[in-house]
Design a protein around this motif. Structure first.
Motif, PDB file in Angstrom:
ATOM      1  N   GLY A  24      11.468 -28.218 -24.887  1.00  0.00           N
ATOM      2  CA  GLY A  24      10.868 -27.813 -26.166  1.00  0.00           C
ATOM      3  C   GLY A  24       9.802 -28.808 -26.594  1.00  0.00           C
ATOM      4  N   HIS A  25       9.060 -28.472 -27.651  1.00  0.00           N
ATOM      5  CA  HIS A  25       8.062 -29.406 -28.180  1.00  0.00           C
ATOM      6  C   HIS A  25       8.674 -30.185 -29.343  1.00  0.00           C
ATOM      7  N   LEU A  26       8.153 -31.388 -29.548  1.00  0.00           N
ATOM      8  CA  LEU A  26       8.541 -32.211 -30.693  1.00  0.00           C
ATOM      9  C   LEU A  26       8.628 -31.395 -31.977  1.00  0.00           C
ATOM     10  N   GLY A  42       9.381 -20.818 -27.138  1.00  0.00           N
ATOM     11  CA  GLY A  42       8.196 -21.472 -26.588  1.00  0.00           C
ATOM     12  C   GLY A  42       8.581 -22.830 -26.069  1.00  0.00           C
ATOM     13  N   ALA A  43       7.752 -23.401 -25.213  1.00  0.00           N
ATOM     14  CA  ALA A  43       8.139 -24.633 -24.540  1.00  0.00           C
ATOM     15  C   ALA A  43       6.923 -25.381 -24.017  1.00  0.00           C
ATOM     16  N   THR A  44       7.163 -26.656 -23.711  1.00  0.00           N
ATOM     17  CA  THR A  44       6.137 -27.452 -23.044  1.00  0.00           C
ATOM     18  C   THR A  44       6.491 -27.677 -21.580  1.00  0.00           C
ATOM     19  N   ALA A  45       7.735 -27.371 -21.234  1.00  0.00           N
ATOM     20  CA  ALA A  45       8.155 -27.619 -19.846  1.00  0.00           C
ATOM     21  C   ALA A  45       9.198 -26.587 -19.431  1.00  0.00           C
ATOM     22  N   THR A  75      -0.341 -21.236 -31.232  1.00  0.00           N
ATOM     23  CA  THR A  75      -0.826 -21.727 -29.934  1.00  0.00           C
ATOM     24  C   THR A  75      -1.812 -22.878 -30.093  1.00  0.00           C
ATOM     25  N   THR A  76      -1.937 -23.654 -29.038  1.00  0.00           N
ATOM     26  CA  THR A  76      -3.080 -24.547 -28.937  1.00  0.00           C
ATOM     27  C   THR A  76      -4.204 -23.727 -28.293  1.00  0.00           C
ATOM     28  N   THR A  77      -5.391 -24.303 -28.280  1.00  0.00           N
ATOM     29  CA  THR A  77      -6.518 -23.558 -27.731  1.00  0.00           C
ATOM     30  C   THR A  77      -7.090 -24.229 -26.476  1.00  0.00           C
ATOM     31  N   HIS A  78      -6.499 -25.365 -26.096  1.00  0.00           N
ATOM     32  CA  HIS A  78      -7.136 -26.191 -25.051  1.00  0.00           C
ATOM     33  C   HIS A  78      -6.350 -26.297 -23.758  1.00  0.00           C
ATOM     34  N   LYS A  79      -5.244 -25.586 -23.635  1.00  0.00           N
ATOM     35  CA  LYS A  79      -4.445 -25.727 -22.409  1.00  0.00           C
ATOM     36  C   LYS A  79      -4.894 -24.647 -21.417  1.00  0.00           C
ATOM     37  N   THR A  80      -4.028 -23.703 -21.071  1.00  0.00           N
ATOM     38  CA  THR A  80      -4.513 -22.684 -20.121  1.00  0.00           C
ATOM     39  C   THR A  80      -5.621 -21.811 -20.718  1.00  0.00           C
ATOM     40  N   SER A 116       6.659 -17.457 -31.963  1.00  0.00           N
ATOM     41  CA  SER A 116       6.476 -17.733 -30.538  1.00  0.00           C
ATOM     42  C   SER A 116       5.344 -18.730 -30.368  1.00  0.00           C
ATOM     43  N   ASP A 117       5.664 -19.847 -29.768  1.00  0.00           N
ATOM     44  CA  ASP A 117       4.675 -20.903 -29.541  1.00  0.00           C
ATOM     45  C   ASP A 117       4.223 -20.812 -28.081  1.00  0.00           C
ATOM     46  N   ILE A 118       3.004 -20.284 -27.894  1.00  0.00           N
ATOM     47  CA  ILE A 118       2.517 -20.067 -26.525  1.00  0.00           C
ATOM     48  C   ILE A 118       1.443 -21.094 -26.139  1.00  0.00           C
ATOM     49  N   ALA A 119       1.552 -22.305 -26.717  1.00  0.00           N
ATOM     50  CA  ALA A 119       0.546 -23.346 -26.468  1.00  0.00           C
ATOM     51  C   ALA A 119       0.210 -23.473 -24.979  1.00  0.00           C
ATOM     52  N   HIS A 120       1.228 -23.534 -24.149  1.00  0.00           N
ATOM     53  CA  HIS A 120       0.982 -23.733 -22.725  1.00  0.00           C
ATOM     54  C   HIS A 120       0.454 -22.486 -22.035  1.00  0.00           C
ATOM     55  N   ILE A 121       0.963 -21.335 -22.431  1.00  0.00           N
ATOM     56  CA  ILE A 121       0.729 -20.122 -21.631  1.00  0.00           C
ATOM     57  C   ILE A 121      -0.287 -19.166 -22.239  1.00  0.00           C
ATOM     58  N   TYR A 161      -5.796 -27.680 -36.948  1.00  0.00           N
ATOM     59  CA  TYR A 161      -6.423 -28.770 -36.198  1.00  0.00           C
ATOM     60  C   TYR A 161      -5.817 -28.944 -34.815  1.00  0.00           C
ATOM     61  N   SER A 162      -4.545 -28.548 -34.688  1.00  0.00           N
ATOM     62  CA  SER A 162      -3.871 -28.733 -33.409  1.00  0.00           C
ATOM     63  C   SER A 162      -2.656 -27.823 -33.361  1.00  0.00           C
ATOM     64  N   GLY A 163      -2.010 -27.811 -32.209  1.00  0.00           N
ATOM     65  CA  GLY A 163      -0.808 -26.999 -32.056  1.00  0.00           C
ATOM     66  C   GLY A 163       0.314 -27.482 -32.973  1.00  0.00           C
ATOM     67  N   SER A 164       0.401 -28.785 -33.160  1.00  0.00           N
ATOM     68  CA  SER A 164       1.466 -29.334 -34.002  1.00  0.00           C
ATOM     69  C   SER A 164       1.320 -28.880 -35.453  1.00  0.00           C
ATOM     70  N   ILE A 165       0.092 -28.965 -35.960  1.00  0.00           N
ATOM     71  CA  ILE A 165      -0.172 -28.545 -37.341  1.00  0.00           C
ATOM     72  C   ILE A 165       0.026 -27.030 -37.474  1.00  0.00           C
ATOM     73  N   ALA A 166      -0.367 -26.305 -36.447  1.00  0.00           N
ATOM     74  CA  ALA A 166      -0.188 -24.849 -36.471  1.00  0.00           C
ATOM     75  C   ALA A 166       1.294 -24.512 -36.600  1.00  0.00           C
ATOM     76  N   ASN A 167       2.131 -25.233 -35.878  1.00  0.00           N
ATOM     77  CA  ASN A 167       3.570 -24.966 -35.958  1.00  0.00           C
ATOM     78  C   ASN A 167       4.105 -25.258 -37.354  1.00  0.00           C
ATOM     79  N   MET A 168       3.729 -26.406 -37.886  1.00  0.00           N
ATOM     80  CA  MET A 168       4.199 -26.759 -39.225  1.00  0.00           C
ATOM     81  C   MET A 168       3.758 -25.702 -40.235  1.00  0.00           C
TER      82      MET A 168
HETATM   83  C1  LIG Z   1       0.960 -28.904 -26.618  1.00  0.00           C
HETATM   84  C2  LIG Z   1       1.963 -28.201 -27.438  1.00  0.00           C
HETATM   85  C3  LIG Z   1       1.955 -28.282 -28.840  1.00  0.00           C
HETATM   86  C4  LIG Z   1       1.131 -29.285 -29.621  1.00  0.00           C
HETATM   87  O1  LIG Z   1      -0.187 -29.219 -29.525  1.00  0.00           O
HETATM   88  P1  LIG Z   1      -1.121 -30.437 -30.040  1.00  0.00           P
HETATM   89  O2  LIG Z   1      -2.454 -29.795 -30.031  1.00  0.00           O
HETATM   90  O3  LIG Z   1      -0.939 -31.529 -29.047  1.00  0.00           O
HETATM   91  O4  LIG Z   1      -0.664 -30.810 -31.400  1.00  0.00           O
HETATM   92  C5  LIG Z   1       2.841 -27.490 -29.544  1.00  0.00           C
HETATM   93  N1  LIG Z   1       3.703 -26.690 -28.908  1.00  0.00           N
HETATM   94  C6  LIG Z   1       3.765 -26.611 -27.573  1.00  0.00           C
HETATM   95  C7  LIG Z   1       4.735 -25.682 -26.941  1.00  0.00           C
HETATM   96  C8  LIG Z   1       2.898 -27.371 -26.793  1.00  0.00           C
HETATM   97  O5  LIG Z   1       2.987 -27.298 -25.463  1.00  0.00           O
END
Ligand SMILES: *Cc1c(COP(=O)(O)O)cnc(C)c1O
Length: 417
Positions: free
Chosen positions: A122-124, A171-174, A223-228, A197-202, A93-100
């Motif tokens: 890092g991400h939460l 992986g990182a958010t910032a 990864t998330t699917t809605h960022k870059t 590897s969490d490539i949500a941003h990239i 459903y989201s990047g957070s759930i994907a990580n878990m």
């Molecule tokens: C945005 C982000 C997530 C979480 O994605 P959500 O869709 O907001 O749950 C996870 N990891 C990284 C590195 C992110 O930047």
């Protein structure tokens, strides 16, 4: 599209219209945000929202999957094609759930995971203490080198040796520099850990070929699917064949029930869009824009974490300007430039009022802005910082923002209701 809403819920309809106008009329620089295409938005709002499809194509619990199986298969195949992975799971459903789900696929609660700490970018969900990932697992956190703002791979290797994590997360958010996934995989191998590897941003930069891909190195890519990547709100897992069964099980029934098929449908569309020469040009322009913006900001005396950027993201350390990050972000927002305040490495300020401002170029690049406009935008940042308490001047800067937005309207095929 809005006619039905206008009739049945004028209040919400009006608010949607206002948000649409806001998105069109400001310079959106939160680096995790973008504009999706009309095609992606249409698929997101389609009848696929009406369907339940627990399970996977060919193995569903409910009937009526003649079409949904085809759609999910196309989405998976397109993901595998653009990322070059063995397998894709498009249901998170989201990047957070994907990580878990990725963690649950490889280890058990109580085992040790090691990720980048939240204040360091890092991400939460990389094991930060308030996140379930920091409570269910024994979490060890690495940091960036506060001097350079970059990973110190030797230090990360040492921490891994000391703590013997079962999973290392890269992986990182910032984080503003290219991530060396090979170095991370060597560290993971040296201690017998899995690499996620969490490539949500990239993700979009990886597909666009302007950031190295973790796919050859990581056990699982999340990864998330809605960022870059510029798709619908959602998550995705890519993995090697050996983890395919564990990954699929961890997503369903491990973490989720019915997949959001409208999102999966829109993801299929976004992945087709990402598989075009135009998207490669877009990704390249995102990075080039960020590079020029970073150079200009530094010319104006802004201090950037790591001294610049390799990707879409810039982290401004506001301490030398004597302006807290939140205050700067609020003033920018008043001028119509939308960003977020952010911690900087080894930030002495409290997390709810950190020293940095995080900005990025994905959304403005979708609007067609190029290097020339980045030079203009950098100047607007300078003017806001110089007039931080002067409401009248900030208002005048806002007029320049409006003008720039009118010169770069959201492209036709990105405008949605
Ligand atoms: C945005 C982000 C997530 C979480 O994605 P959500 O869709 O907001 O749950 C996870 N990891 C990284 C590195 C992110 O930047």
């Amino acid at each position: 599209m809005l006619t039905a809403l206008e009739q049945y819920d004028p209040q919400i309809c009006e608010l949607i219209k206002q948000e649409k106008a806001r998105q069109a009329g400001c310079i959106r620089m939160i680096p995790s945000e973008n504009y999706v295409s009309k095609a992606v938005m249409t698929a997101t709002g389609s009848c696929l929202t009406n369907k339940y499809a627990e399970g996977y194509p060919g193995k569903r619990y409910y009937e009526g999957q003649q079409i949904t199986d085809l759609i999910e298969d196309i989405a998976r195949q397109r993901a595998v094609k653009v990322f070059g992975s063995d397998h894709a799971n498009v249901q998170p459903y989201s990047g957070s759930i994907a990580n878990m789900a990725a963690y649950m696929a490889l280890v058990k609660p109580g085992e040790t995971i090691m990720g980048l700490s939240l204040p360091d970018g890092g991400h939460l969900t990389h094991g930060w203490k308030v996140s379930a990932t920091g409570k269910l697992f024994n979490s060890v956190q690495y940091t960036v080198n506060p001097e350079t703002g970059r990973f110190d791979y030797d230090q990360i290797a040492e921490l891994a040796k000391k703590n013997k994590p079962k999973i290392i997360i890269s992986g990182a958010t910032a984080y503003t520099r290219e991530i060396d996934f090979k170095a991370f995989s060597e560290i993971a191998k040296s201690v017998g850990a899995y690499l996620i590897s969490d490539i949500a941003h990239i993700a979009g930069l990886v597909v666009g070929g302007v950031h190295q891909s973790p796919v050859p190195y990581a056990d699982i890519v999340s990864t998330t699917t809605h960022k870059t990547l510029r798709g619908p709100r959602g998550g995705m897992l890519l993995c090697k064949d050996e983890h395919k069964i564990a990954v699929d099980r961890a997503v369903f029934p491990g973490m989720q029930g019915g997949p959001h098929l409208h999102t999966i449908t829109a993801l299929a569309v976004a992945l087709a869009e990402a598989d075009t020469p135009e998207f490669k040009l877009y990704a390249k322009q995102v990075v080039s824009n960020a590079g020029v913006l970073a150079e200009k900001l530094m010319e104006y005396g802004f201090e950037l974490v790591s001294g610049g950027t390799d990707n879409h993201l810039i982290l401004i350390d506001m301490r030398n300007k004597g302006i807290p990050g939140k205050k700067m972000a609020k003033a920018l927002d008043r001028a119509g430039i939308v960003t977020n305040c952010n911690t900087v490495p080894a930030d002495p300020a409290p997390p709810f009022n950190p020293s940095g401002v995080r900005i990025g170029t994905p959304a403005v690049t979708t609007r067609g802005m190029k290097e020339e406009q980045m030079i203009e935008i950098a100047k607007l940042y300078k003017e806001v910082a110089e007039n931080i308490d002067d409401t009248e001047t900030i208002e005048k800067i806002g007029k320049k923002v409006k003008l720039l937005c009118s010169e770069f309207p959201i492209p036709d095929h990105f405008i949605v209701s």
